[in-house]
Design an enzyme around this catalytic site. Sequence first.
Site, short mmCIF file in Angstrom:
data_model
loop_
_atom_site.label_atom_id
_atom_site.label_comp_id
_atom_site.label_asym_id
_atom_site.label_seq_id
_atom_site.Cartn_x
_atom_site.Cartn_y
_atom_site.Cartn_z
N HIS A 26 0.85 -1.20 0.00
CA HIS A 26 0.00 0.00 0.00
C HIS A 26 0.88 1.24 0.00
CE1 HIS A 26 0.44 1.70 4.13
NE2 HIS A 26 0.83 0.47 4.42
N CYS A 27 0.28 2.34 -0.48
CA CYS A 27 0.95 3.64 -0.37
C CYS A 27 0.09 4.51 0.53
CB CYS A 27 1.16 4.26 -1.76
SG CYS A 27 -0.36 4.54 -2.67
N MET A 28 0.12 5.82 0.35
CA MET A 28 -0.58 6.71 1.27
C MET A 28 -2.10 6.65 1.10
SD MET A 28 0.05 8.78 3.71
CE MET A 28 -0.86 9.95 4.70
#
Length: 668
Positions: A26-28
């Site tokens: 995942h990212c932000m």
Amino acid sequence: MAKYENDVRQLLTLIGGKENIQAVSHCMTRMRFVLVDPEKADEKGIEKIPSVKGTFTQAGQYQVIIGNDVAVFYNEFTAYAGIEGVSKDAVKAAAKANQNPLQKIMGALGEIFAPLIPALICGGLILGFRNVIGEINFFHNGTESLADISQFWAGTYQFLWLIGEAVFHLLPVGIVWSITKKMGTTQILGIILGLTLVSSQLLNGFSVADTPAGEIPVWDFGFAKVEMIGYQGQVIAAMLAGFVLVYLEKFFKKHCPEVISMIVVPFCSLVPSVIIAHTIVGPIGWKIGDAIANVVYNGLMSPFGVVFAGVFGLLYAPIVMTGLHHMTNAIDSQLTNLYDGTILWPMIALSNIAQGSAVLAMSVLQKKNERAQQVNIPACISCYLGVTEPALFGVNLKYGFPLICGMAGSCIAAMISVGSGVQAFSIGVGGLPGILSIKPEFYLYFLLAMAVAIVVPFLLTLIVGKKKLSNTDFLGEDIEMTAADTEKSEADTAKSEADTAKEGADEGIATAPKEEALTELKAGLSGKVIPLDDVPDNVFSQHVMGDGIAIEPSSDTVVAPADSTVNAVMADTGHACGLTFANGMELLIHVGVDTVDMNGEGFALLVEEGQKVRAGEGLIRFDKEKIHAAGHPSVTVFIVTEEGSAKNIEYLSGMEAEAGETPVIRFE
């Protein structure tokens, strides 16, 4: 009960189960999946999950947009699914491994040509306009053009070639520069290498086919002679030369002592690259071109000419992308001399029309996407006027399926044209005006072929695009409706979440510091403030996460726009964080586009989750040059993901801002 238990269960089922997940991270704002079989993912069902704001596929990754709470969602998902999350690099590597060779090639071409698209569009429109005023004989019984009868238009015709030549003849300069930019090597060396491919000292590449072998100038080194041939308009030679330079520079940077690298690396990278370009890469490119020319000529003259026409119509657009299509001019000239006309040129004009029709369909599909229309409309116009590069590199190659649909229409139209014996007087203007170069006795047959080149790609692109674009690019009515529904859902839940925050404060949980009369947020960076629509990322520019502004940074430290509490951070990459303000408003700050791929290189996170910060306090420090060297834009977005109790929010842009001083978001 976990916060997202129901949503997590639904997502795991709809994405195809645990066995369909090859890797997840995942990212932000997004969950990033590499799926074993992407077709098993029920995209429409996933987008109906309450916590999901949208989905799309990019570079082999299936991305599910969650928002600021993605870290919580991710932890619950991996725990429930019984799978272990992996690093961003692992996901990226798995995604690339999951792509077939064609997808990898198309992806690389797209990344290389993306920075060149504005110039290609401008050049395409200019060449199309020049064709109209100087190549089409409207006057005096079809013997003279507008430029022939008017000195003003004759001067305009000549002047515009100054720009057209720079865009298309000198294209290798832009290509080699773009490769060095993408690969993170020295861009000025790429520009110089590109200039050596199109130097005025060389025989212009467009004149090579008409120049006898004995008259081509050479460099005579005594023991060897090298032909002084330019590569104007050539793509393959320029790309090969660019990659030679990139890998030589990386090699010498790795093995050269730092104290002498400034002298050794540029010299040992550039000089061999120029030599290789003119002795190996260039000649190989011309051999490929000659082979294609011979195949086309012999195929058209064979008893299987109609079948070959279909193959030529199918493949002409990809040939244009290599730059080898210029060799067809020599074939056309020979056909004209032998048979007082050419059956090749009509097929080229039909291919222009077919690719333009695919772009026209994209324009219809993306009618509500103003950013996409800025590329679609001029690309379609220039394509219909006979210049396809803006359409090919700016639209059709980018999405893939419009290119294929255009190729299919071109194939059928070419078979009709050759099967009917359609001939042109000679090489002329392409696209829709191409009918003016057709011999009058073949007008009706060519009009039939034109109709096929317009209708078939248009309908195919519409049919395929309605499925693909609605789920992958947040374009078209289906996704806009979904986004609107999502925003309504978020508005409905904003009050309850604000109440939750208040209850948390009563229980001693860290919340945003209480501020009275908070009415504005200051700029988090120094630089030019631009609308969110101008950010080169579909999730941000389409306002999927919410409204906001973006800043092209001139400073290197993101600061808090007001007193707040840090509600989320990307601790491993340091490129993003989230803030909560006293009025319940939440702000997502994301430095750069796709900078999650940098894995923290060039970023320093100055805060931690739960920390209270004062207005103007540093949040993230970053190295803009490293971001650019990695091939990413440094534009930084500030998105209001939750409005809290704020009303009448106004987003200001179009000015130069000072970090911590200039108001950029106002509200009541």
